[in-house]
Design an enzyme around this catalytic site. Sequence first.
Site, PDB file in Angstrom:
ATOM      1  N   GLY A  10      -6.201   1.360  15.674  1.00  0.00           N
ATOM      2  CA  GLY A  10      -5.135   0.165  14.935  1.00  0.00           C
ATOM      3  C   GLY A  10      -3.440   0.380  15.246  1.00  0.00           C
ATOM      4  O   GLY A  10      -3.490   1.669  15.760  1.00  0.00           O
ATOM      5  N   GLY A  12      -0.945   0.037  13.520  1.00  0.00           N
ATOM      6  CA  GLY A  12      -0.160  -0.732  12.614  1.00  0.00           C
ATOM      7  C   GLY A  12       1.032   0.847  12.400  1.00  0.00           C
ATOM      8  O   GLY A  12       1.219   0.744  13.750  1.00  0.00           O
ATOM      9  N   PHE A  13       1.035   1.125  11.471  1.00  0.00           N
ATOM     10  CA  PHE A  13       2.638   2.658  11.468  1.00  0.00           C
ATOM     11  C   PHE A  13       2.204   3.543  11.880  1.00  0.00           C
ATOM     12  O   PHE A  13       2.738   3.984  13.191  1.00  0.00           O
ATOM     13  CB  PHE A  13       3.123   2.452   9.909  1.00  0.00           C
ATOM     14  CG  PHE A  13       4.103   1.131   9.919  1.00  0.00           C
ATOM     15  CD1 PHE A  13       4.931   1.701   9.808  1.00  0.00           C
ATOM     16  CD2 PHE A  13       3.750   0.486   9.074  1.00  0.00           C
ATOM     17  CE1 PHE A  13       5.979   0.180  10.049  1.00  0.00           C
ATOM     18  CE2 PHE A  13       4.043  -0.958   8.637  1.00  0.00           C
ATOM     19  CZ  PHE A  13       5.843  -0.501   8.394  1.00  0.00           C
ATOM     20  N   GLY A  14       0.948   4.197  11.388  1.00  0.00           N
ATOM     21  CA  GLY A  14       0.220   5.392  12.197  1.00  0.00           C
ATOM     22  C   GLY A  14      -0.090   5.459  13.735  1.00  0.00           C
ATOM     23  O   GLY A  14       0.521   5.930  14.204  1.00  0.00           O
ATOM     24  N   GLU A 176       9.033  -6.854  -5.743  1.00  0.00           N
ATOM     25  CA  GLU A 176       9.567  -7.276  -5.201  1.00  0.00           C
ATOM     26  C   GLU A 176       9.491  -9.169  -5.010  1.00  0.00           C
ATOM     27  O   GLU A 176      10.564 -10.065  -4.878  1.00  0.00           O
ATOM     28  CB  GLU A 176       8.870  -6.491  -3.285  1.00  0.00           C
ATOM     29  CG  GLU A 176      10.230  -5.714  -3.109  1.00  0.00           C
ATOM     30  CD  GLU A 176       9.534  -4.536  -2.202  1.00  0.00           C
ATOM     31  OE1 GLU A 176       9.940  -3.575  -1.923  1.00  0.00           O
ATOM     32  OE2 GLU A 176       8.368  -4.967  -1.644  1.00  0.00           O
ATOM     33  N   ASP A 314      -2.647   5.224   5.780  1.00  0.00           N
ATOM     34  CA  ASP A 314      -3.437   5.093   4.735  1.00  0.00           C
ATOM     35  C   ASP A 314      -4.973   5.361   4.097  1.00  0.00           C
ATOM     36  O   ASP A 314      -5.411   4.950   2.878  1.00  0.00           O
ATOM     37  CB  ASP A 314      -3.409   3.620   3.933  1.00  0.00           C
ATOM     38  CG  ASP A 314      -2.414   3.030   3.654  1.00  0.00           C
ATOM     39  OD1 ASP A 314      -1.350   3.831   3.877  1.00  0.00           O
ATOM     40  OD2 ASP A 314      -1.955   1.608   3.764  1.00  0.00           O
ATOM     41  N   ALA A 332       4.301   3.582   5.071  1.00  0.00           N
ATOM     42  CA  ALA A 332       4.696   3.596   6.298  1.00  0.00           C
ATOM     43  C   ALA A 332       5.355   5.249   6.617  1.00  0.00           C
ATOM     44  O   ALA A 332       4.492   5.629   8.002  1.00  0.00           O
ATOM     45  CB  ALA A 332       6.054   2.755   6.469  1.00  0.00           C
TER      46      ALA A 332
HETATM   47  C1  FAD Z   1       2.584  -6.101   0.909  1.00  0.00           C
HETATM   48  C2  FAD Z   1       3.076  -4.599   1.151  1.00  0.00           C
HETATM   49  C3  FAD Z   1       4.629  -3.742   1.010  1.00  0.00           C
HETATM   50  C4  FAD Z   1       4.392  -2.812   2.128  1.00  0.00           C
HETATM   51  N1  FAD Z   1       6.020  -2.154   1.540  1.00  0.00           N
HETATM   52  C5  FAD Z   1       6.049  -1.710   2.137  1.00  0.00           C
HETATM   53  C6  FAD Z   1       8.054  -0.286   1.805  1.00  0.00           C
HETATM   54  O1  FAD Z   1       8.354  -1.457   1.857  1.00  0.00           O
HETATM   55  N2  FAD Z   1       8.258   0.423   2.364  1.00  0.00           N
HETATM   56  C7  FAD Z   1       6.904   1.580   3.046  1.00  0.00           C
HETATM   57  O2  FAD Z   1       6.679   2.826   3.334  1.00  0.00           O
HETATM   58  N3  FAD Z   1       5.647   1.192   2.733  1.00  0.00           N
HETATM   59  C8  FAD Z   1       5.086  -0.121   2.154  1.00  0.00           C
HETATM   60  N4  FAD Z   1       3.840  -0.418   2.506  1.00  0.00           N
HETATM   61  C9  FAD Z   1       2.713   0.795   3.200  1.00  0.00           C
HETATM   62  C10 FAD Z   1       2.726   0.446   4.226  1.00  0.00           C
HETATM   63  O3  FAD Z   1       2.617  -0.524   4.721  1.00  0.00           O
HETATM   64  C11 FAD Z   1       1.312   1.468   4.433  1.00  0.00           C
HETATM   65  O4  FAD Z   1       1.569   2.319   4.686  1.00  0.00           O
HETATM   66  C12 FAD Z   1       1.135   1.680   6.178  1.00  0.00           C
HETATM   67  O5  FAD Z   1       1.120  -0.014   6.965  1.00  0.00           O
HETATM   68  C13 FAD Z   1      -0.154   2.348   6.341  1.00  0.00           C
HETATM   69  O6  FAD Z   1       0.319   1.939   8.014  1.00  0.00           O
HETATM   70  P1  FAD Z   1      -1.205   2.537   8.798  1.00  0.00           P
HETATM   71  O7  FAD Z   1      -0.737   2.972   9.956  1.00  0.00           O
HETATM   72  O8  FAD Z   1      -2.012   3.682   7.758  1.00  0.00           O
HETATM   73  O9  FAD Z   1      -1.765   1.203   8.323  1.00  0.00           O
HETATM   74  P2  FAD Z   1      -1.558  -0.299   8.849  1.00  0.00           P
HETATM   75  O10 FAD Z   1       0.121  -0.298   8.937  1.00  0.00           O
HETATM   76  O11 FAD Z   1      -2.332  -1.275   7.767  1.00  0.00           O
HETATM   77  O12 FAD Z   1      -2.303  -0.059  10.722  1.00  0.00           O
HETATM   78  C14 FAD Z   1      -3.472  -0.659  10.333  1.00  0.00           C
HETATM   79  C15 FAD Z   1      -3.798  -1.246  12.007  1.00  0.00           C
HETATM   80  O13 FAD Z   1      -5.141  -1.127  11.637  1.00  0.00           O
HETATM   81  C16 FAD Z   1      -5.864  -2.167  12.761  1.00  0.00           C
HETATM   82  N5  FAD Z   1      -7.450  -2.589  11.654  1.00  0.00           N
HETATM   83  C17 FAD Z   1      -7.530  -2.248  10.617  1.00  0.00           C
HETATM   84  N6  FAD Z   1      -9.603  -2.035  11.073  1.00  0.00           N
HETATM   85  C18 FAD Z   1      -9.311  -2.567  12.329  1.00  0.00           C
HETATM   86  C19 FAD Z   1     -10.841  -2.528  12.953  1.00  0.00           C
HETATM   87  N7  FAD Z   1     -11.861  -1.759  12.494  1.00  0.00           N
HETATM   88  N8  FAD Z   1     -10.678  -2.200  14.455  1.00  0.00           N
HETATM   89  C20 FAD Z   1      -9.341  -2.732  14.933  1.00  0.00           C
HETATM   90  N9  FAD Z   1      -8.297  -2.497  14.083  1.00  0.00           N
HETATM   91  C21 FAD Z   1      -8.272  -2.128  13.027  1.00  0.00           C
HETATM   92  C22 FAD Z   1      -5.331  -3.136  11.300  1.00  0.00           C
HETATM   93  O14 FAD Z   1      -5.145  -4.952  12.107  1.00  0.00           O
HETATM   94  C23 FAD Z   1      -3.922  -3.051  11.423  1.00  0.00           C
HETATM   95  O15 FAD Z   1      -2.749  -2.757  12.378  1.00  0.00           O
HETATM   96  C24 FAD Z   1       3.498  -1.796   2.016  1.00  0.00           C
HETATM   97  C25 FAD Z   1       2.366  -2.012   2.510  1.00  0.00           C
HETATM   98  C26 FAD Z   1       1.855  -3.830   1.573  1.00  0.00           C
HETATM   99  C27 FAD Z   1       0.891  -4.262   1.320  1.00  0.00           C
END
Ligand code: FAD
Length: 460
Positions: A10, A12-14, A176, A314, A332
């Site tokens: 992943g 993403g943010f984490g 939003e 998340d 995030a």
């Molecule tokens: C529309 C929207 C608006 C938001 N606005 C805000 C905001 O204004 N402020 C805020 O703080 N938070 C906001 N959030 C929440 C924030 O985006 C999430 O809390 C954050 O992205 C969580 O980070 P994460 O690393 O857990 O997951 P993510 O950032 O979702 O990253 C997960 C990553 O894992 C990858 N992945 C998943 N499964 C697999 C797999 N099996 N194999 C390989 N890769 C995989 C995905 O492609 C992705 O890149 C918003 C969310 C959304 C949907």
Amino acid sequence: MSAHRVVIVGGGFGGLQAALRLRRAPVEITLIDRRNFHLFQPLTYQVATGALSPGEVAYPLRAVFKRNRNVRVLLAEADRFDLDRREVVLRSVAGLPAPELVPYDTLVVAGGSHYSYFGHDEWSAHAAEVKSLESALSVRSRILAAFEAAELERDPERRGEWLTFAVVGAGPTGVEMAGQIAELARDTLRGDFRTADPGSGRILLVEAADRVLTGFPPSLSAKAERSLRRLGVTPVLDSTVVDVDETGVTIQHTDGATRRIPARTVVWAAGVTASGLATALAELTGAEQDRAGRVTVEPDLTLPGHPEVFALGDMVCVRGRDGSPITLPGVAPVAMQQGRYAASAVRARLQGRTAPPFRYRDKGNLATIGRAAAVADVKRIKLSGFLAWITWLVVHLFYLVGFQNRLLVLIRWSISFATRGRGARLITDPADAEAPGRPAAHPEPERTFPTVEDAVSRRR
Ligand SMILES: Cc1cc2nc3c(=O)[nH]c(=O)nc-3n(C[C@H](O)[C@H](O)[C@H](O)COP(=O)(O)OP(=O)(O)OC[C@H]3O[C@@H](n4cnc5c(N)ncnc54)[C@H](O)[C@@H]3O)c2cc1C
């Protein structure tokens, strides 16, 4: 001796923060993502409403680690984990060749979440969401195509249906999104059409709770509601969506009465469910899962019995001091702090130390409603209006990945502020243009836990 192998699933943010914090450590990092970019989800709704272009809210993962020879980026999907053999089993993405498995010494899993449709995955065909770039583009096509359809429609009633937009869920994303559709209709598109009047469009924001932005103090919810009404958004509170189809939504009020709202465009911004990777880890380790599919990790973010496996963001709940799982907000900053924590825990271990348990530092809550209107709850200071909006702007620009993207977004926002224009009003998906009610090109849901009864406003 070969370097310690850290595999991060992943970007993403984490996951990205974990990799960034570890890139100068004596480790070999493999970052696996099924997309080749990091997506700044907090701004995807601006892509969905034509305010920003996809490239401005996403950044190639390879470019982030261009200069870090110890970081390898793999475009592949993590399919499952073999915790005994310490291997991640991969699946290829879009038919591209990918190694079958990747061995690790430490595994960090940050797979995020996706929207859940309260046990009704079939609704996703008519109520698109804005979590992925693909779905945001699909929503953009649907919204713009609805105005085009209204222009061509002769029957006033049917034209009204095309000009009615229902956003489900009044958390920050829903608020939003509704605000942006209202600005698009009232300001940007004014004068663009000859028959239809975009300004007469109805934008409804459906929410199960009795106020918008339930994660904020009531006084800020009330201010946000007033700003929304000024923009032309109608909050429909105390109402749960019980059905969605091609031509509208059916809602049920808390008093039991049901009502159908004809609306050709429905945007889903209600509850979320953890990535299927949370279930995979729970099944392998016996860790608990909550109703939204989040797996419970130990206070140091590792899986029970597997100190070499971290899960974060998340997709997790964290076990608190008293042993019960704590659900942190799905935002995030939580994922980023957890990613940094996992990196520092790995570094500490390599030096023979143990990191103290993870502690979340809540820096506050922000949500924007529209042009110069936002609410902010930062360390007990409550802001609204222009000051909150500037705070929102600065924070989002600061966290956007890539200098070029920051600059481009700043320029775009400045131009939009001055002209009320939106440069990316393109209908790019002909399938959606022909039939805006058709399924999104890339439906996301993997599995769903919550039911309609759970609809009571979740964070995002
Ligand atoms: C529309 C929207 C608006 C938001 N606005 C805000 C905001 O204004 N402020 C805020 O703080 N938070 C906001 N959030 C929440 C924030 O985006 C999430 O809390 C954050 O992205 C969580 O980070 P994460 O690393 O857990 O997951 P993510 O950032 O979702 O990253 C997960 C990553 O894992 C990858 N992945 C998943 N499964 C697999 C797999 N099996 N194999 C390989 N890769 C995989 C995905 O492609 C992705 O890149 C918003 C969310 C959304 C949907």
